[in-house]
Design a protein around this motif. Structure first.
Motif, PDB file in Angstrom:
ATOM      1  N   SER A  41       0.808  -1.217   0.000  1.00 35.77           N
ATOM      2  CA  SER A  41       0.000   0.000   0.000  1.00 35.77           C
ATOM      3  C   SER A  41       0.843   1.269   0.000  1.00 35.77           C
ATOM      4  CB  SER A  41      -0.939   0.013   1.209  1.00 35.77           C
ATOM      5  OG  SER A  41      -0.194  -0.007   2.420  1.00 35.77           O
ATOM      6  N   LEU A  42       2.036   1.207   0.574  1.00 36.08           N
ATOM      7  CA  LEU A  42       2.862   2.401   0.692  1.00 36.08           C
ATOM      8  C   LEU A  42       3.966   2.481  -0.359  1.00 36.08           C
ATOM      9  CD1 LEU A  42       3.245   2.524   4.599  1.00 36.08           C
ATOM     10  CD2 LEU A  42       1.478   3.558   3.158  1.00 36.08           C
ATOM     11  N   SER A  43       4.000   1.538  -1.302  1.00 34.86           N
ATOM     12  CA  SER A  43       5.081   1.517  -2.284  1.00 34.86           C
ATOM     13  C   SER A  43       4.577   1.691  -3.714  1.00 34.86           C
ATOM     14  CB  SER A  43       5.869   0.191  -2.182  1.00 34.86           C
ATOM     15  OG  SER A  43       6.491   0.068  -0.925  1.00 34.86           O
ATOM     16  N   PHE A  44       3.390   2.248  -3.873  1.00 38.67           N
ATOM     17  CA  PHE A  44       2.867   2.423  -5.223  1.00 38.67           C
ATOM     18  C   PHE A  44       3.708   3.420  -6.010  1.00 38.67           C
ATOM     19  CE2 PHE A  44      -0.369   1.346  -8.143  1.00 38.67           C
ATOM     20  CZ  PHE A  44      -0.561   2.444  -8.962  1.00 38.67           C
ATOM     21  N   ASP A 300      -1.622   6.525 -20.584  1.00 37.01           N
ATOM     22  CA  ASP A 300      -3.024   6.922 -20.451  1.00 37.01           C
ATOM     23  C   ASP A 300      -3.219   7.976 -19.361  1.00 37.01           C
ATOM     24  OD1 ASP A 300      -3.651   5.121 -22.426  1.00 37.01           O
ATOM     25  OD2 ASP A 300      -4.149   3.506 -21.026  1.00 37.01           O
ATOM     26  N   TYR A 301      -2.437   7.880 -18.300  1.00 30.11           N
ATOM     27  CA  TYR A 301      -2.563   8.804 -17.169  1.00 30.11           C
ATOM     28  C   TYR A 301      -1.231   9.557 -17.039  1.00 30.11           C
ATOM     29  CZ  TYR A 301      -6.545   5.784 -16.298  1.00 30.11           C
ATOM     30  OH  TYR A 301      -7.715   5.061 -16.439  1.00 30.11           O
ATOM     31  N   VAL A 302      -1.116  10.643 -17.780  1.00 30.63           N
ATOM     32  CA  VAL A 302       0.182  11.291 -17.992  1.00 30.63           C
ATOM     33  C   VAL A 302       0.751  11.952 -16.741  1.00 30.63           C
ATOM     34  CG1 VAL A 302      -0.256  11.660 -20.434  1.00 30.63           C
ATOM     35  CG2 VAL A 302      -0.956  13.406 -18.785  1.00 30.63           C
ATOM     36  N   TYR A 303      -0.095  12.211 -15.746  1.00 30.72           N
ATOM     37  CA  TYR A 303       0.413  12.889 -14.548  1.00 30.72           C
ATOM     38  C   TYR A 303       0.903  11.923 -13.475  1.00 30.72           C
ATOM     39  CZ  TYR A 303      -2.004  16.930 -16.580  1.00 30.72           C
ATOM     40  OH  TYR A 303      -2.423  17.922 -17.421  1.00 30.72           O
ATOM     41  N   LEU A 304       0.707  10.612 -13.697  1.00 27.45           N
ATOM     42  CA  LEU A 304       1.128   9.641 -12.685  1.00 27.45           C
ATOM     43  C   LEU A 304       2.630   9.721 -12.417  1.00 27.45           C
ATOM     44  CD1 LEU A 304      -0.716   6.210 -13.114  1.00 27.45           C
ATOM     45  CD2 LEU A 304      -0.677   7.725 -11.125  1.00 27.45           C
ATOM     46  N   PHE A 339       0.063  12.055  -3.086  1.00 31.13           N
ATOM     47  CA  PHE A 339       0.576  12.566  -4.366  1.00 31.13           C
ATOM     48  C   PHE A 339       0.122  11.687  -5.529  1.00 31.13           C
ATOM     49  CE2 PHE A 339       3.866  15.099  -2.034  1.00 31.13           C
ATOM     50  CZ  PHE A 339       3.629  16.299  -2.675  1.00 31.13           C
ATOM     51  N   ILE A 340       0.229  10.361  -5.358  1.00 25.13           N
ATOM     52  CA  ILE A 340      -0.170   9.440  -6.422  1.00 25.13           C
ATOM     53  C   ILE A 340      -1.667   9.565  -6.696  1.00 25.13           C
ATOM     54  CG2 ILE A 340      -0.447   7.021  -7.048  1.00 25.13           C
ATOM     55  CD1 ILE A 340       2.381   7.875  -7.312  1.00 25.13           C
ATOM     56  N   GLY A 341      -2.472   9.615  -5.630  1.00 21.54           N
ATOM     57  CA  GLY A 341      -3.920   9.740  -5.792  1.00 21.54           C
ATOM     58  C   GLY A 341      -4.311  11.031  -6.491  1.00 21.54           C
ATOM     59  N   ALA A 342      -3.684  12.144  -6.093  1.00 22.31           N
ATOM     60  CA  ALA A 342      -3.989  13.436  -6.708  1.00 22.31           C
ATOM     61  C   ALA A 342      -3.593  13.445  -8.179  1.00 22.31           C
ATOM     62  CB  ALA A 342      -3.262  14.549  -5.955  1.00 22.31           C
TER      63      ALA A 342
END
Length: 369
Positions: A41-44, A300-304, A339-342
């Motif tokens: 969960s903390l290493s995405f 597909d998700y360029v901000y990731l 940060f990842i979620g946003a």
């Protein structure tokens, strides 16, 4: 695809939980499960960054990352690395260090009855050096990304000015080196200042060396796609892929430092840590990495990728701050998840906004009969 990518991770998770139960009963089983869940969960952010590198590698080297790379992550970082720290700092031989790890003081006390420090205490005492090395490696990774001009920007109000400032040669080294000096001077204990400086410099040297070797063999050549379709980037093989593999392993190690140290808040048993953080956590992080590559999620998700690098910047900052101030591991993980979620939400909103424009462009380009 999901079954093929995650099947091995699921099987290894089941085996690890069974081994944990046979090793220490229900308590060991629960601790192993908790460590595995926390690591995943903390290493995405680690998985996202890994994916940006892995997609440049050939399928053969991707398999190497999932096999040999896992062995390095499990036995190297989650088992041998903590033991090696104790070997070096306490002057013990490997057998004595392993015995010390398996036989902690009663009631998890920091010292034994004779006053000698426990394995957990010895490892915790080495945290300043570990945090300095990992923090500086990750700081350079973040700064080199944020100081480079890119086609897309996420936090444009700050990313664009920083990209312009990045035209100054070696700015990332100047900023990170200044940060290291400030941390050693104001956050590290007087006895640790020299070791923090040396460890931080080593972190910078390792990043520059591995990143430089990867860039030396990096190819920007393109080849024609299937049936004369769009060209695709040639996948790295040979020396180029080997140095990218080394880069990935050092990167994974830098992400692992904080997790390995934080795991001792749950258990100091190296076997449980290797099973939970290593076999379960490391396998799933790698499977997520491959899934992101196979699905083309980063395209597909360029901000990731931006969100992951900002999470790395936050982790580097927290590691350096933790040299002088204790930072709860939950905060470290939640910052990365935020940060990842946003970044994911921003990417979804961008794609939805772009869909009507794409439809309108298609209508305009369709000839009227």
């Amino acid at each position: 695809m999901i079954t093929r990518i995650f099947g091995l991770s699921i099987a290894i998770t089941v085996v690890s939980l069974v081994v944990a139960y046979l090793y220490g009963g229900l308590t060991a089983l629960a601790l192993c499960a908790i460590l595995g869940i926390l690591e995943v969960s903390l290493s995405f952010d680690n998985a996202v960054i890994n994916a940006t590198v892995l997609e440049r590698m050939s399928e053969f080297w991707q398999r190497i990352f999932l096999t040999i790379g896992v062995l390095i992550a499990v036995f190297g970082m989650r088992l041998v690395f903590p033991l090696a720290i104790v070997w070096v700092t306490a002057g013990l031989n490997p057998v004595e260090a392993f015995d010390l790890a398996l036989n902690p003081p009663a009631n998890d006390a920091p010292t034994f009855a004779d006053g000698s420090p426990s394995y957990e205490t010895l490892l915790t005492d080495a945290h300043p050096q570990i945090a300095a090395f990992g923090g500086m490696f990750l700081a350079l990774l973040f700064l080199n990304f944020i100081f480079e001009e890119r086609e897309h920007t996420w936090l444009s109000w700050i990313e664009k000015p920083l990209a312009k400032a990045g035209k100054l040669d070696m700015l990332s080294v100047v900023v990170s080196g200044t940060g290291l000096v400030l941390v050693a001077e104001f956050l590290a204990d007087a006895d640790d200042r020299s070791t923090v400086l040396v460890a931080g410099l080593l972190g910078m040297i390792v990043y520059i060396l591995v990143d430089g070797l990867g860039s030396m063999f990096h190819t920007e050549e393109f080849e024609e796609g299937p049936q004369g379709g769009p060209s695709t980037l040639v996948k790295a093989t040979g020396k180029a892929a080997f140095f990218l593999f080394l880069y990935l392993e050092v990167l994974d190690a830098s992400f692992s430092f904080d997790g390995v140290i934080g795991a001792f808040a749950i258990t100091s048993d190296p076997i449980i840590i290797a099973l939970g953080l290593g076999l379960i956590g490391a396998m799933f992080v790698r499977s997520i990495t491959v899934y992101l590559v196979r699905q083309g999620t980063l395209s597909d998700y360029v901000y990731l990728e931006h969100g992951a690098h900002w999470a790395i910047g936050a982790l580097a900052t927290i590691l350096l701050i933790s040299i002088g101030v204790h930072v709860n591991e939950l905060i470290t993980g939640l910052v990365g998840v935020a940060f990842i979620g946003a970044a994911l939400i921003s990417s979804v909103l961008r794609n939805r906004k772009a869909e009507p424009d794409a439809v309108e462009d298609a209508k305009e380009s369709t000839p009227v009969s």
